[in-house]
Motif scaffolding. Structure first.
Motif, PDB file in Angstrom:
ATOM      1  N   GLY A   1       2.654  37.642  70.827  1.00  0.00           N
ATOM      2  CA  GLY A   1       2.108  38.296  70.988  1.00  0.00           C
ATOM      3  C   GLY A   1       3.127  40.214  70.063  1.00  0.00           C
ATOM      4  O   GLY A   1       3.028  40.956  69.233  1.00  0.00           O
ATOM      5  N   ASN A   2       5.243  39.713  70.702  1.00  0.00           N
ATOM      6  CA  ASN A   2       5.671  40.552  69.761  1.00  0.00           C
ATOM      7  C   ASN A   2       5.221  40.461  68.450  1.00  0.00           C
ATOM      8  O   ASN A   2       6.044  41.399  67.920  1.00  0.00           O
ATOM      9  N   MET A   3       5.528  39.972  67.917  1.00  0.00           N
ATOM     10  CA  MET A   3       5.302  39.088  65.916  1.00  0.00           C
ATOM     11  C   MET A   3       4.019  40.415  65.606  1.00  0.00           C
ATOM     12  O   MET A   3       4.556  40.933  64.628  1.00  0.00           O
TER      13      MET A   3
ATOM     14  N   TRP B   1       5.455  19.815  56.839  1.00  0.00           N
ATOM     15  CA  TRP B   1       5.840  21.211  57.365  1.00  0.00           C
ATOM     16  C   TRP B   1       4.848  22.057  56.881  1.00  0.00           C
ATOM     17  O   TRP B   1       4.724  23.258  57.052  1.00  0.00           O
ATOM     18  N   VAL B   2       4.744  21.842  55.737  1.00  0.00           N
ATOM     19  CA  VAL B   2       3.165  22.544  55.275  1.00  0.00           C
ATOM     20  C   VAL B   2       2.125  23.401  56.255  1.00  0.00           C
ATOM     21  O   VAL B   2       1.986  24.016  56.577  1.00  0.00           O
ATOM     22  N   GLN B   3       1.344  21.934  56.567  1.00  0.00           N
ATOM     23  CA  GLN B   3       0.548  21.861  57.778  1.00  0.00           C
ATOM     24  C   GLN B   3       0.876  22.938  59.121  1.00  0.00           C
ATOM     25  O   GLN B   3       0.006  23.771  59.360  1.00  0.00           O
ATOM     26  N   ALA B   4       2.458  22.369  59.869  1.00  0.00           N
ATOM     27  CA  ALA B   4       2.995  22.964  60.160  1.00  0.00           C
ATOM     28  C   ALA B   4       2.553  24.953  60.196  1.00  0.00           C
ATOM     29  O   ALA B   4       2.211  25.043  60.755  1.00  0.00           O
ATOM     30  N   VAL B   5       2.858  25.141  58.976  1.00  0.00           N
ATOM     31  CA  VAL B   5       3.335  26.362  58.979  1.00  0.00           C
ATOM     32  C   VAL B   5       1.889  27.670  58.610  1.00  0.00           C
ATOM     33  O   VAL B   5       1.884  28.187  59.152  1.00  0.00           O
ATOM     34  N   ILE B   6       0.526  27.249  57.480  1.00  0.00           N
ATOM     35  CA  ILE B   6      -0.450  27.103  57.803  1.00  0.00           C
ATOM     36  C   ILE B   6      -0.905  27.251  58.822  1.00  0.00           C
ATOM     37  O   ILE B   6      -1.312  28.204  59.980  1.00  0.00           O
ATOM     38  N   SER B   7      -1.140  26.190  59.525  1.00  0.00           N
ATOM     39  CA  SER B   7      -0.909  25.459  61.240  1.00  0.00           C
ATOM     40  C   SER B   7      -0.536  27.463  62.300  1.00  0.00           C
ATOM     41  O   SER B   7      -1.643  27.606  62.791  1.00  0.00           O
ATOM     42  N   GLY B   8       0.684  27.134  61.873  1.00  0.00           N
ATOM     43  CA  GLY B   8       0.875  28.306  62.664  1.00  0.00           C
ATOM     44  C   GLY B   8       0.419  29.783  62.724  1.00  0.00           C
ATOM     45  O   GLY B   8       0.620  30.613  63.435  1.00  0.00           O
ATOM     46  N   ILE B   9       0.114  29.828  61.032  1.00  0.00           N
ATOM     47  CA  ILE B   9      -0.537  31.763  60.554  1.00  0.00           C
ATOM     48  C   ILE B   9      -1.639  31.791  61.380  1.00  0.00           C
ATOM     49  O   ILE B   9      -1.791  32.530  61.559  1.00  0.00           O
ATOM     50  N   GLY B  10      -2.573  30.334  61.278  1.00  0.00           N
ATOM     51  CA  GLY B  10      -3.789  30.336  61.688  1.00  0.00           C
ATOM     52  C   GLY B  10      -4.404  30.618  63.217  1.00  0.00           C
ATOM     53  O   GLY B  10      -5.008  31.948  63.517  1.00  0.00           O
ATOM     54  N   CYS B  11      -2.897  30.247  63.867  1.00  0.00           N
ATOM     55  CA  CYS B  11      -2.709  30.739  65.583  1.00  0.00           C
ATOM     56  C   CYS B  11      -2.750  31.574  65.272  1.00  0.00           C
ATOM     57  O   CYS B  11      -3.133  32.555  66.642  1.00  0.00           O
ATOM     58  N   ASN B  12      -2.020  32.799  65.463  1.00  0.00           N
ATOM     59  CA  ASN B  12      -1.356  33.973  65.602  1.00  0.00           C
ATOM     60  C   ASN B  12      -1.901  34.650  65.104  1.00  0.00           C
ATOM     61  O   ASN B  12      -1.925  35.666  65.215  1.00  0.00           O
ATOM     62  N   TRP B  13      -2.800  34.852  64.429  1.00  0.00           N
ATOM     63  CA  TRP B  13      -3.501  35.184  63.497  1.00  0.00           C
ATOM     64  C   TRP B  13      -4.591  35.422  64.319  1.00  0.00           C
ATOM     65  O   TRP B  13      -4.909  36.762  64.683  1.00  0.00           O
TER      66      TRP B  13
ATOM     67  N   GLY C   1       5.306  30.003  60.380  1.00  0.00           N
ATOM     68  CA  GLY C   1       3.356  29.981  60.375  1.00  0.00           C
ATOM     69  C   GLY C   1       3.128  31.274  61.603  1.00  0.00           C
ATOM     70  O   GLY C   1       2.324  32.328  61.097  1.00  0.00           O
ATOM     71  N   ASN C   2       3.803  31.032  62.939  1.00  0.00           N
ATOM     72  CA  ASN C   2       3.390  32.181  63.600  1.00  0.00           C
ATOM     73  C   ASN C   2       3.485  34.065  63.391  1.00  0.00           C
ATOM     74  O   ASN C   2       3.092  34.728  63.399  1.00  0.00           O
ATOM     75  N   ILE C   3       5.159  33.723  62.882  1.00  0.00           N
ATOM     76  CA  ILE C   3       5.522  34.737  61.890  1.00  0.00           C
ATOM     77  C   ILE C   3       4.360  35.538  61.296  1.00  0.00           C
ATOM     78  O   ILE C   3       4.162  36.955  60.968  1.00  0.00           O
ATOM     79  N   ILE C   4       4.245  35.087  60.168  1.00  0.00           N
ATOM     80  CA  ILE C   4       2.975  35.302  58.974  1.00  0.00           C
ATOM     81  C   ILE C   4       2.221  35.916  59.994  1.00  0.00           C
ATOM     82  O   ILE C   4       1.298  36.422  59.115  1.00  0.00           O
ATOM     83  N   GLY C   5       0.926  34.982  60.779  1.00  0.00           N
ATOM     84  CA  GLY C   5       0.408  34.877  61.291  1.00  0.00           C
ATOM     85  C   GLY C   5      -0.123  37.025  62.222  1.00  0.00           C
ATOM     86  O   GLY C   5      -1.461  36.950  61.709  1.00  0.00           O
ATOM     87  N   GLY C   6       0.988  36.392  62.697  1.00  0.00           N
ATOM     88  CA  GLY C   6       0.710  37.774  63.531  1.00  0.00           C
ATOM     89  C   GLY C   6       0.771  38.824  62.821  1.00  0.00           C
ATOM     90  O   GLY C   6       0.694  40.135  62.870  1.00  0.00           O
TER      91      GLY C   6
ATOM     92  N   VAL D   1      -2.752  40.591  61.279  1.00  0.00           N
ATOM     93  CA  VAL D   1      -2.754  41.285  61.593  1.00  0.00           C
ATOM     94  C   VAL D   1      -1.903  42.580  60.896  1.00  0.00           C
ATOM     95  O   VAL D   1      -2.912  43.555  61.544  1.00  0.00           O
ATOM     96  N   SER D   2      -0.956  42.727  61.948  1.00  0.00           N
ATOM     97  CA  SER D   2      -0.579  43.543  62.131  1.00  0.00           C
ATOM     98  C   SER D   2      -0.497  44.725  60.140  1.00  0.00           C
ATOM     99  O   SER D   2      -0.512  45.291  59.817  1.00  0.00           O
ATOM    100  N   GLY D   3       0.247  43.496  59.245  1.00  0.00           N
ATOM    101  CA  GLY D   3       0.792  44.036  57.981  1.00  0.00           C
ATOM    102  C   GLY D   3      -1.066  44.770  57.364  1.00  0.00           C
ATOM    103  O   GLY D   3      -0.586  45.582  56.921  1.00  0.00           O
ATOM    104  N   PHE D   4      -1.893  43.481  57.952  1.00  0.00           N
ATOM    105  CA  PHE D   4      -3.082  44.261  56.955  1.00  0.00           C
ATOM    106  C   PHE D   4      -3.908  45.191  57.644  1.00  0.00           C
ATOM    107  O   PHE D   4      -4.148  46.413  56.749  1.00  0.00           O
TER     108      PHE D   4
END
Length: 253
Positions: A84-86, A153-165, A233-238, A242-245
Motif C-alpha cells: 500500500g505504501n508503494m 524470475w520473470v514470472q515472479a516480477v510480472i505476477s508481482g506487478i499484477g498483484c500490486n496493480w 514487481g510489487n513496486i512497479i505495480g503500485g 497506479v500512482s504514476g499513471f
C-alpha cells in the motif's frame, strides 16, 4: 465516491502522513500489517484446503473471498503494509511532497516490520498452534509455496506487478469512498480478484513460504529469491501502474 482527481490529492495527503508517523508507530503498525495479511492467507488455507483439487476454480474463489479481511483491517482499523505504501508514498513522491530518501526509509522500515508480522503468524499460528501443520492444510500450504518458488524470475516480477496493480487500486477505491461500507467493498473486490487469479504478493509470501520452511518443505534461499523479484514487481505495480499513471493523468501542474 470522490472523483479520480480528488482521490489523487487524498492519496498524496495519505502518503505524506505515512512519512510523518513516529518510528515506533511505523514498526507497530507494520507488524500489524504483516500479521493481518498473513491471517487473511491463513483463513484462505483453512476454508479452501478441503475443496477437492479438481475444483481448482472453486477452491481459488472461496479462498480469495476471505483473504481481503487483512487489508480491510489494515486500512480501516489502522496498519501499514508496504504494498500500500508503494502506492500512497509513491504518489506523494511523484508530486514532490516526499523526498526519495524519505520514501526509501519508509519502505525499508515498513517492509521489515511486515516481514516480522508475517513470520510471527507463520510460526506461531501456523506451525506452533498447528493450523497448517497437518492434513489437507499442510498439503495446501506446501502446494501454494512451491507454486510461488517454482516461478521464474520473470514470472515472479510480472505476477508481482499484477498483484500490486490490484492492491493499489484497492487503496485508491478505499480513499475514494465516503463511508465505511463503500471502503470495504472498494477493498474487497480488487484484492479478491488478485488472489483468485494467483498473482504474488511479497508480504503474503512472507507467510506461506516460511510456513512451508517451518514444516521442512522449502529453504530460506527459496524464500529470498522469490521475495526479491516479487517485491520488485510489487513496486512497479503500485508505484507505476497506479500512482504514476493516475498522477500523470489527473495532476496537472
Amino acid at each position: 465516491m470522490f472523483s479520480p482527481a480528488e482521490i489523487v490529492d487524498i492519496s498524496i495527503d495519505n502518503g505524506i502522513k505515512k512519512i510523518q508517523k513516529p518510528l515506533t508507530a511505523k514498526l507497530i503498525l507494520g507488524f500489524i500489517g504483516g500479521a493481518m495479511i498473513s491471517l487473511g492467507y491463513l483463513a484462505y488455507i483453512r476454508v479452501a484446503a478441503s475443496i477437492p483439487a479438481d475444483l481448482a476454480s472453486v477452491q481459488a474463489l472461496v479462498g480469495a473471498s476471505v483473504f481481503p479481511i487483512g487489508l480491510i483491517v489494515i486500512l480501516l482499523a489502522g496498519g501499514e503494509l508496504i504494498t500500500g505504501n508503494m502506492m500512497a508514498v509513491g504518489i506523494a513522491f511523484f508530486d514532490k511532497k516526499v523526498s526519495f530518501k524519505e520514501l526509501f526509509i519508509n519502505w525499508v522500515t515498513i517492509t521489515l516490520a511486515n516481514i516480522v508480522g508475517a513470520l510471527f503468524v507463520a510460526y506461531f499460528f501456523g506451525y506452533v498452534v498447528g493450523l497448517t501443520h497437518s492434513g489437507v492444510y499442510l498439503e495446501m500450504l506446501v502446494s501454494l509455496a512451491h507454486h510461488k518458488i517454482e516461478a521464474s524470475w520473470v514470472q515472479a516480477v510480472i505476477s508481482g506487478i499484477g498483484c500490486n496493480w490490484f492492491v493499489g487500486l484497492a487503496l485508491w477505491l478505499c480513499y475514494g469512498a465516503k463511508d465505511g461500507a463503500g471502503k470495504i467493498l472498494g477493498i474487497w473486490f480488487p484484492v479478491m480478484i488478485f488472489v483468485a487469479i494467483g498473482f504474488q504478493h511479497s508480504v503474503a509470501n512472507c507467510f506461506v513460504i516460511p510456513g512451508a520452511i517451518f514444516e521442512g518443505h522449502a529453504t530460506w534461499m527459496d524464500f529470498l529469491k522469490n521475495f526479491v523479484f516479487v517485491y520488485l514487481g510489487n513496486i512497479i505495480g503500485g508505484s507505476i501502474f497506479v500512482s504514476g499513471f493516475y498522477h500523470a493523468s489527473y495532476k496537472h501542474h
